[in-house]
Design an enzyme around this catalytic site. Structure first.
Site, PDB file in Angstrom:
ATOM      1  N   CYS A 243       0.999  -1.628   0.040  1.00 58.05           N
ATOM      2  CA  CYS A 243      -0.380   0.220   0.366  1.00 58.05           C
ATOM      3  C   CYS A 243       0.792   0.588   0.042  1.00 58.05           C
ATOM      4  CB  CYS A 243      -1.027   0.205   0.754  1.00 58.05           C
ATOM      5  SG  CYS A 243      -2.205  -1.618   1.129  1.00 58.05           S
ATOM      6  N   HIS A 383      -2.192   8.112   6.281  1.00 59.98           N
ATOM      7  CA  HIS A 383      -2.435   6.798   5.495  1.00 59.98           C
ATOM      8  C   HIS A 383      -3.680   6.815   6.395  1.00 59.98           C
ATOM      9  CE1 HIS A 383      -1.853   3.137   3.808  1.00 59.98           C
ATOM     10  NE2 HIS A 383      -1.216   2.661   4.933  1.00 59.98           N
ATOM     11  N   GLU A 394      -0.501   5.754  13.314  1.00 59.18           N
ATOM     12  CA  GLU A 394       0.874   6.512  12.551  1.00 59.18           C
ATOM     13  C   GLU A 394       0.125   8.390  12.960  1.00 59.18           C
ATOM     14  OE1 GLU A 394      -0.608   8.701   8.416  1.00 59.18           O
ATOM     15  OE2 GLU A 394      -2.134   7.237   9.136  1.00 59.18           O
ATOM     16  N   LYS A 414      -9.202   8.104   2.213  1.00 63.24           N
ATOM     17  CA  LYS A 414      -9.485   6.880   2.515  1.00 63.24           C
ATOM     18  C   LYS A 414     -11.534   5.977   3.505  1.00 63.24           C
ATOM     19  CE  LYS A 414      -5.005   4.277   2.773  1.00 63.24           C
ATOM     20  NZ  LYS A 414      -4.431   5.511   3.085  1.00 63.24           N
ATOM     21  N   HIS A 419     -10.029   1.699   0.866  1.00 64.22           N
ATOM     22  CA  HIS A 419      -8.588   2.004   0.660  1.00 64.22           C
ATOM     23  C   HIS A 419      -7.805   1.093  -0.971  1.00 64.22           C
ATOM     24  CE1 HIS A 419      -4.313   1.062   1.982  1.00 64.22           C
ATOM     25  NE2 HIS A 419      -4.587   0.233   2.508  1.00 64.22           N
ATOM     26  N   PHE A 478       2.287  -2.943   4.237  1.00 65.40           N
ATOM     27  CA  PHE A 478       2.865  -4.732   4.315  1.00 65.40           C
ATOM     28  C   PHE A 478       4.367  -5.290   4.039  1.00 65.40           C
ATOM     29  CE2 PHE A 478      -1.608  -7.317   4.536  1.00 65.40           C
ATOM     30  CZ  PHE A 478      -1.522  -6.672   5.657  1.00 65.40           C
TER      31      PHE A 478
END
Length: 492
Positions: A243, A383, A394, A414, A419, A478
């Site tokens: 991502c 994010h 975050e 988002k 996402h 990831f």
């Protein structure tokens, strides 16, 4: 997505089949959904078999080297200054930039029940699915029928960005095409093409696999097809960092320009993973919200009642160009890319570092690369995926870098479009640049019960007027991939 996981003591474990058990594996992913304590589960079952990834260890203490000097000055060389001269996208709100941003400003949710495949038996039945997509005028009919949606979105988003930058065929014919490159990445590639190929193999045998199976599955094909269609012969490849993909592409594209290897780069991300395989895979990760009765309220970053992220899709592409090139051809300059950074948590496949060092150091490095101080930043496109641990991880990293947040605003795109995985950073970069050009920040919707520790203005539920001085856009993936890019209004 690296922020989607939980504390360092948890992990993702795959155990070999236990004797006499019908369950082949155990996948535990703490932080996404409330689950049993990993220590309790370990004591309840014998430690058998092998591990693809062992539980995350305690975070190793790593000394972050703090800079003792002021941030470097902004780049002045027009050959190395990178400006944005075009934007293109495909989104759940369509393929028009202004329509896309107006929908965001209105606080409209693009999340709905999936009808692309039968999801009625899935525990998650909704997503930010694109409907009524048209590639007319951008892809010929034969190729349009063959292509995976990821590459259809890439071609339309990329060509619309070129149009927006006034880089049509007649203009490109007069330019050195070896100095115009393409760097559009994807987190998952052509997942529909791949799934169809596997299905053909299993059901009908290897002779029934289409010759397009491999080409339309591999992640570099978006950049390749866009170059083939437009004749762009400059640097061309793809990046796949889950991502964080699109931001990695922006960062690398800008550095190609700064090094003189390209004058113009078509850069961004594309993704089309709302398929039975894609959705089922993230369900298996316990990554997704299960708010099937209220899909439009499912994505709720920083809200106490969040329960996972919502899948989205699309493409987001920028035309990044040296200031020298843009001025030479009289291009319309939308904004400036000041800098960026990429780091790795070096910790775990899915869990973020509990100390937040990977993210906070990435933000700091991006500001140093951009030549700005933390005090100059007054907008963060976060994010913020709406996961239990990721949102706060975050936020804590942001607070570590920005000591005075009284003038700082942050929002979560988002919350409305879901996402977009590898495309997320591209769509959010466009949202950030539109915030700069319009002076309006879109809201973070579904802010009904904000986490008490969140002390930064998240632009809850209603848009806000805000003159952006410097904006950063965060994307994490990831594997511990962290990326931050920095944009600002263009000043000659």
């Amino acid at each position: 997505m690296a922020g989607m996981a939980a504390a360092c003591s948890s992990g993702v474990m795959f155990r070999a089949r236990e004797s006499g058990s019908s369950r082949a594996s155990l996948f535990q992913y703490r932080g996404l959904r409330p689950g049993e304590n990993s220590m309790h589960m370990a004591s309840a079952r014998p430690r058998l078999g092998w591990f693809i990834s062992s539980p995350a260890p305690k975070c190793r203490k790593i000394k972050a080297m703090a800079s003792t000097v002021s941030a470097p000055k902004r780049e002045k060389d027009p050959k190395k200054r990178v400006v944005i001269t075009g934007m293109g996208l495909v989104s759940v709100f369509g393929s028009d930039i202004d329509t896309f941003y107006n929908k965001l400003l209105e606080g409209q949710s693009g999340i709905s029940l999936i009808d692309r495949f039968d999801a009625s038996k899935f525990s998650v039945q909704f997503a930010g699915q694109i409907r009524d997509f048209s590639s007319q005028g951008y892809i010929d009919g034969k190729n349009d029928r063959r292509l995976d949606d990821a590459w259809r979105y890439c071609l339309v988003g990329g060509k619309r960005a070129l149009e927006d930058a006034n880089l049509g065929t007649e203009v490109l014919d007069k330019m050195d095409r070896t100095k115009v490159g393409v760097l559009v990445g994807s987190g998952m590639g052509g997942i529909t093409a791949f799934s169809a190929g596997v299905e053909a193999l299993v059901q009908k045998g290897y002779k029934k696999i289409t010759p397009f199976f491999i080409p339309y599955s591999i992640t570099n094909m978006g950049s390749a097809l866009l170059a083939i269609d437009t004749g762009l012969m400059g640097p061309n490849y793809s990046i796949s960092t889950a991502c964080a993909t699109a931001n990695y592409c922006f960062f690398s594209a800008a550095n190609l320009i700064r090094r003189g290897e390209a004058d113009i780069m078509v850069a961004g991300g594309t993704e089309a993973a709302i398929t039975a395989t894609g959705v089922a895979g993230f369900i298996a990760c316990r990554a997704l919200s299960q708010r099937n009765d209220e899909p439009h309220k499912a994505s709720r970053p920083w809200d106490r009642n969040r329960d996972g992220f919502v899948m989205g899709e699309g493409s987001g592409v920028l035309i990044m160009e040296s200031l020298e090139s843009a001025m030479r051809r009289g291009a319309n300059i939308i904004a400036e890319y000041l800098g960026g950074a990429i780091t790795c948590d070096a910790h775990h496949m899915t869990d973020p570092r509990s100390d937040g060092l990977g993210v906070s150091s990435c933000i700091t490095k991006s500001l140093n690369d951009a030549g700005v101080s933390p005090e100059e930043v007054n907008y963060v496109n976060a994010h913020a995926t709406s996961t239990l641990a990721g949102d706060m991880a975050e936020f804590n990293a942001i607070k570590k870098v920005f000591k005075d947040t009284s003038e700082l605003k942050m929002n979560a795109t988002k919350s409305m479009i879901g996402h977009g995985l590898g495309a997320a950073g591209g769509l959010e970069a466009i949202a950030s640049i539109k915030a700069i050009s319009t002076g309006w920040l879109h809201p973070t919707i579904n802010q009904d019960n904000l986490e008490s520790d969140v002390s930064i203005d998240t632009v809850p539920n209603v848009k806000k007027k805000h003159e952006v001085n410097v904006a950063i856009s965060n994307s994490f993936g990831f594997g511990g991939h962290n990326s931050v890019v920095v944009f600002a209004p263009f000043t000659p």
